[in-house]
Design a protein around this motif. Structure first.
Motif, mmCIF file in Angstrom:
data_model
loop_
_atom_site.group_PDB
_atom_site.id
_atom_site.type_symbol
_atom_site.label_atom_id
_atom_site.label_comp_id
_atom_site.label_asym_id
_atom_site.label_seq_id
_atom_site.Cartn_x
_atom_site.Cartn_y
_atom_site.Cartn_z
ATOM 1 N N UNK A 22 7.814 -0.933 -57.794
ATOM 2 C CA UNK A 22 7.513 0.134 -58.727
ATOM 3 C C UNK A 22 6.017 0.204 -59.004
ATOM 4 N N UNK A 23 5.601 1.336 -59.509
ATOM 5 C CA UNK A 23 4.185 1.530 -59.816
ATOM 6 C C UNK A 23 3.811 0.786 -61.085
ATOM 7 N N UNK A 24 2.552 0.340 -61.137
ATOM 8 C CA UNK A 24 1.986 -0.180 -62.369
ATOM 9 C C UNK A 24 0.501 0.144 -62.349
ATOM 10 N N UNK A 25 -0.124 0.060 -63.508
ATOM 11 C CA UNK A 25 -1.511 0.492 -63.654
ATOM 12 C C UNK A 25 -2.451 -0.705 -63.675
ATOM 13 N N UNK A 28 -8.784 -1.096 -65.722
ATOM 14 C CA UNK A 28 -9.954 -0.311 -65.340
ATOM 15 C C UNK A 28 -10.852 -0.111 -66.550
ATOM 16 N N UNK A 29 -12.142 0.039 -66.301
ATOM 17 C CA UNK A 29 -13.105 0.292 -67.365
ATOM 18 C C UNK A 29 -12.669 1.495 -68.195
ATOM 19 N N UNK A 30 -12.717 1.354 -69.528
ATOM 20 C CA UNK A 30 -12.330 2.428 -70.432
ATOM 21 C C UNK A 30 -10.881 2.409 -70.846
ATOM 22 N N UNK A 31 -10.060 1.554 -70.227
ATOM 23 C CA UNK A 31 -8.651 1.454 -70.619
ATOM 24 C C UNK A 31 -8.510 0.824 -72.005
ATOM 25 N N UNK A 32 -7.476 1.237 -72.715
ATOM 26 C CA UNK A 32 -7.116 0.647 -74.002
ATOM 27 C C UNK A 32 -5.662 0.193 -73.932
ATOM 28 N N UNK A 33 -5.418 -1.072 -74.290
ATOM 29 C CA UNK A 33 -4.053 -1.589 -74.385
ATOM 30 C C UNK A 33 -3.746 -1.843 -75.854
ATOM 31 N N UNK A 34 -2.632 -1.284 -76.311
ATOM 32 C CA UNK A 34 -2.172 -1.494 -77.684
ATOM 33 C C UNK A 34 -0.976 -2.435 -77.637
ATOM 34 N N UNK A 35 -1.072 -3.555 -78.369
ATOM 35 C CA UNK A 35 -0.036 -4.584 -78.376
ATOM 36 C C UNK A 35 0.718 -4.556 -79.708
ATOM 37 N N UNK A 167 1.918 -8.763 -68.243
ATOM 38 C CA UNK A 167 2.821 -8.528 -67.122
ATOM 39 C C UNK A 167 3.087 -7.028 -67.060
ATOM 40 N N UNK A 168 2.599 -6.401 -66.005
ATOM 41 C CA UNK A 168 2.630 -4.943 -65.898
ATOM 42 C C UNK A 168 4.032 -4.467 -65.500
ATOM 43 N N UNK A 169 4.534 -3.494 -66.247
ATOM 44 C CA UNK A 169 5.805 -2.861 -65.957
ATOM 45 C C UNK A 169 5.547 -1.416 -65.519
ATOM 46 N N UNK A 170 6.578 -0.626 -65.451
ATOM 47 C CA UNK A 170 6.437 0.748 -64.991
ATOM 48 C C UNK A 170 5.911 1.647 -66.115
ATOM 49 N N UNK A 171 5.212 2.713 -65.713
ATOM 50 C CA UNK A 171 4.758 3.749 -66.649
ATOM 51 C C UNK A 171 3.836 3.202 -67.736
ATOM 52 N N UNK A 172 2.924 2.305 -67.353
ATOM 53 C CA UNK A 172 1.874 1.773 -68.233
ATOM 54 C C UNK A 172 2.387 0.871 -69.349
ATOM 55 N N UNK A 208 4.108 -12.946 -78.831
ATOM 56 C CA UNK A 208 4.826 -12.330 -77.706
ATOM 57 C C UNK A 208 5.158 -10.914 -78.115
ATOM 58 N N UNK A 209 5.019 -9.969 -77.171
ATOM 59 C CA UNK A 209 5.289 -8.597 -77.574
ATOM 60 C C UNK A 209 5.268 -7.615 -76.424
ATOM 61 N N UNK A 210 5.412 -6.356 -76.786
ATOM 62 C CA UNK A 210 5.400 -5.246 -75.845
ATOM 63 C C UNK A 210 4.100 -4.470 -76.036
ATOM 64 N N UNK A 211 3.550 -3.934 -74.943
ATOM 65 C CA UNK A 211 2.243 -3.274 -75.000
ATOM 66 C C UNK A 211 2.284 -1.990 -74.185
ATOM 67 N N UNK A 212 1.298 -1.131 -74.465
ATOM 68 C CA UNK A 212 1.148 0.132 -73.706
ATOM 69 C C UNK A 212 -0.325 0.293 -73.339
ATOM 70 N N UNK A 213 -0.543 0.660 -72.091
ATOM 71 C CA UNK A 213 -1.885 0.829 -71.568
ATOM 72 C C UNK A 213 -2.225 2.322 -71.495
ATOM 73 N N UNK A 214 -3.378 2.676 -72.054
ATOM 74 C CA UNK A 214 -3.783 4.081 -72.094
ATOM 75 C C UNK A 214 -5.091 4.270 -71.304
#
Length: 214
Positions: A22-25, A28-35, A167-172, A208-214
């Motif tokens: 599956x795809x993962x992101x 990259x410079x400028x990315x923001x991850x919210x945990x 650990x990268x999952x699908x859809x960021x 431990x938690x879930x995150x989203x990469x923007x």
């Protein structure tokens, strides 16, 4: 909490392996991850309580653990270098303990924002570890004295080291596990200074938690 981290990491590694196609992101410079995490703050050890003149009292100050939800924000300055800030607050019991004694003397909330500079050596990997170091500020508030004691704990600045993995999952989406060791000493005065303690809190902050990469 350590067992939870190990179990969650093992589960997510298996999931990541199954989702290899599956795809993962990548980072990259400028990315923001919210945990969004569950975080345990566990102070390191007890501190001896002494009199105003420095004589041993036979008692120790014990600061309890707490688990609360926290937010984290990771911003990538490059694909390998990022800065993270965490926001959260925990509540802790302070007890006077000794031979035949175990008394709750104080309850306090702690706001311990930590800012770290991180290095991510594998920005293109699905399993992306990192290390970091930075500063924290310990702010004690909403204090409640207990059982006839008065306690004053000083605020202050400390420093932190960090290790973790995304650990990268699908859809960021990501799973994040993170451990910080915060080094912080404070002075506690009991009953107006009649008793005092030099408290090396030095908490282990495990998340431990879930995150989203923007």
């Amino acid at each position: 909490m350590k067992s939870l981290l190990i179990s969650a990491a093992a589960t997510t590694l298996l999931f990541a392996g199954a989702a290899h196609a599956q795809d993962f992101k990548p980072n990259a410079k400028g990315d923001l991850i919210v945990h969004v995490r569950a975080t345990q703050v566990a102070p390191d050890k007890d501190a001896a309580i002494v009199t105003a003149a420095g004589a041993a009292s036979g008692l120790k100050a014990h600061v309890g653990n707490d688990v609360k939800p926290t937010l984290g924000f990771t911003y990538f300055l490059t694909d390998k270098v990022a800065v993270e800030a965490i926001l959260g607050t925990t509540q802790h019991d302070i007890r006077a303990q000794g031979p035949g004694t175990d008394v709750l003397v104080h309850k306090t909330w702690v706001l311990p924002p930590v800012v770290t500079l991180q290095y991510h050596p594998l920005p293109n990997a699905r399993v992306s570890p990192y290390v970091g170091a930075g500063l924290n500020y310990m702010l004690f508030y909403s204090d409640k004295n207990k059982n006839g004691f008065t306690v004053k704990v000083d605020d202050g600045v400390g420093y932190a080291i960090q290790a973790g993995v995304n650990i990268k999952l699908k859809n960021s989406w990501l799973i994040n596990a993170d451990i910080k060791k915060v080094y912080f000493d404070t002075d506690a005065k009991i009953n107006g200074g009649a008793l005092k303690a030099k408290v090396n809190l030095d908490p282990l902050v495990s998340s431990i938690g879930i995150s989203r990469q923007f």
